[in-house]
Design a protein around this motif. Sequence first.
Motif, short mmCIF file in Angstrom:
data_model
loop_
_atom_site.label_atom_id
_atom_site.label_comp_id
_atom_site.label_asym_id
_atom_site.label_seq_id
_atom_site.Cartn_x
_atom_site.Cartn_y
_atom_site.Cartn_z
N GLU A 1 0.78 -1.03 -0.13
CA GLU A 1 0.01 -0.05 -0.10
C GLU A 1 0.83 1.33 0.20
N ALA A 2 1.92 1.25 1.02
CA ALA A 2 2.65 2.55 1.07
C ALA A 2 3.37 2.80 -0.26
N CYS A 3 4.12 1.53 -0.98
CA CYS A 3 4.93 1.69 -2.10
C CYS A 3 4.25 2.14 -2.95
N GLY A 4 2.76 1.79 -3.50
CA GLY A 4 1.85 1.88 -4.33
C GLY A 4 1.34 3.28 -4.25
N LEU A 5 0.99 3.67 -3.20
CA LEU A 5 0.58 5.28 -3.04
C LEU A 5 1.56 6.04 -3.33
N TRP A 6 3.09 5.77 -3.00
CA TRP A 6 3.98 6.74 -3.09
C TRP A 6 4.59 6.73 -4.66
N SER A 7 4.36 5.63 -5.41
CA SER A 7 4.70 5.65 -6.76
C SER A 7 3.69 6.31 -7.47
N ILE A 8 2.38 6.44 -7.16
CA ILE A 8 1.55 6.91 -7.92
C ILE A 8 1.66 8.44 -7.93
N ALA A 9 2.17 8.96 -6.47
CA ALA A 9 2.35 10.44 -6.27
C ALA A 9 3.60 10.96 -6.79
N ARG A 10 4.51 10.05 -7.09
CA ARG A 10 5.86 10.44 -7.98
C ARG A 10 5.62 10.49 -9.36
N ASP A 11 4.79 9.54 -9.88
CA ASP A 11 4.30 9.48 -11.46
C ASP A 11 3.78 10.92 -11.51
N LEU B 1 3.54 13.73 -10.33
CA LEU B 1 4.40 14.93 -10.24
C LEU B 1 5.08 14.95 -11.38
N ILE B 2 5.76 14.00 -11.94
CA ILE B 2 6.39 13.96 -13.17
C ILE B 2 5.51 14.36 -14.41
N LYS B 3 4.25 13.73 -14.46
CA LYS B 3 3.34 14.01 -15.47
C LYS B 3 3.02 15.69 -15.35
N LEU B 4 2.93 16.17 -14.13
CA LEU B 4 2.35 17.51 -13.92
C LEU B 4 3.25 18.53 -14.67
N ASN B 5 4.76 18.32 -14.68
CA ASN B 5 5.61 19.18 -15.22
C ASN B 5 5.51 18.93 -16.90
N LEU B 6 5.20 17.66 -17.20
CA LEU B 6 4.93 17.50 -18.73
C LEU B 6 3.74 18.25 -19.15
N TYR B 7 2.69 18.01 -18.46
CA TYR B 7 1.27 18.82 -18.67
C TYR B 7 1.65 20.24 -18.95
N GLU B 8 2.39 20.75 -18.07
CA GLU B 8 2.66 22.36 -18.04
C GLU B 8 3.31 22.68 -19.41
N ILE B 9 4.15 21.92 -19.80
CA ILE B 9 4.67 22.08 -21.04
C ILE B 9 3.80 21.81 -22.52
N ILE C 1 -2.18 13.98 -6.11
CA ILE C 1 -1.22 14.26 -5.33
C ILE C 1 -1.15 14.54 -3.82
N LYS C 2 -2.10 15.66 -3.77
CA LYS C 2 -2.34 16.07 -2.61
C LYS C 2 -3.22 15.08 -1.39
N THR D 1 7.85 24.57 -6.09
CA THR D 1 7.56 25.14 -4.78
C THR D 1 6.04 25.13 -4.18
N SER D 2 5.30 24.51 -5.30
CA SER D 2 3.86 24.54 -5.02
C SER D 2 3.43 23.62 -5.95
N LEU D 3 2.06 23.10 -5.68
CA LEU D 3 1.40 22.07 -6.68
C LEU D 3 0.41 22.83 -7.59
N ASP D 4 0.51 24.36 -7.42
CA ASP D 4 -0.23 25.24 -8.44
C ASP D 4 0.06 24.73 -9.97
N LEU D 5 -0.88 24.95 -10.83
CA LEU D 5 -0.41 24.65 -12.35
C LEU D 5 0.02 25.93 -12.89
#
Length: 340
Positions: free
Chosen positions: A184-194, A196-204, A230-231, A251-255
């Motif tokens: 459970e812990a690893c699964g949740l952590w991996s989703i949040a990490r993924d 976060l990475i996708k958020l950077n791509l979506y902004e581009i 993520i939150k 510095t934040s999770l704002d788009l």
Amino acid sequence: MDLLQYVNILPKDRNKLNWAEANGLWAIARNKLIGLSTLEVYIDQAQDKELKMLVELGTTKNAVPHIKMIVKLLHEEGLDVPSMLGRSSLENIGKNTGEKNFFKDHEIAVSLREVIRLSLFITFRAIESAVRSDVMDLAFKVFRDDFIGFRQLIDLQTRKNWLMSSPGVGTQNINARERLNWGEACGLWSIARDKLIKLNLYEIYLSQVVDAELKKALESAAKKTVIPHIKKINLMLHEEEFEIPSMFGRTSLDLNVRDTGDLYFLKDYDIAVNMREHLRTVLFLDFEAIMDSVRSDAMDLLWDIFSEDLQGLRDIIEIQKKKNWLLSPPAVGPEHKAQR
């Protein structure tokens, strides 16, 4: 030489099942037909009344109707269906295993959980490769029905002390609540990490997209699923006193749409097909986490995340269909039809 000019990458008839859809549905029906004999043995051997009822309902209300619905769709498409493996019908379910009880109830329960896990995995593969709405609807119904049974079984195992899951993370008791297990812990952590990475791509992507409908889908995905997910995951991990994934310099999770200059180096088509692959990736991470989850609050959160990510996938597929951007396997042709 541009070899792609000689390749027709888009199916000629999107109303037909493509190879992946046909194979996905066929595999679900095959798996459930094979599993019927095992379920019949479990029903006859189970001594615990709750367990026996759970297996009976899973067989008569899930497995058999699922097979029938899939076989009906494949027949309507003129395609072969899995062998009945010697069965004359799906109406007479049951086996007489004799008077000797050679299966203990806890053995049936832990084995059944693995049976359902495999069924969920096969159905998940059908979901993530589907593009036709009726196929997606059917595959998701099968998945949801089996998931409900999966949760009911885990609840029964917990109450009967039959549960086998990975150890809890840490030793301290947070507010007298059972700790998240490793999966459970690893699964949740991996989703949040993924995400976060996708958020950077979506902004581009948002700085490059031209098509208004695709832009709206990107914004909706970022604001209504990626950032909230993520939150929510970070909050659960924080409450468990676990580390959360690195913000990768954010510095934040704002788009914040990136400034990529005046040059449009990504076409809308490129963005759409990549977005679909991003969603397929996170759906797989969602699924893996669900399969390892036993705690109700973690499973509730993961189911909500999975359902919302799946809706995002369906939305992007519909845009791809409308814009003629859909990359999917070829439609099943006449040579694949059942011989009558």
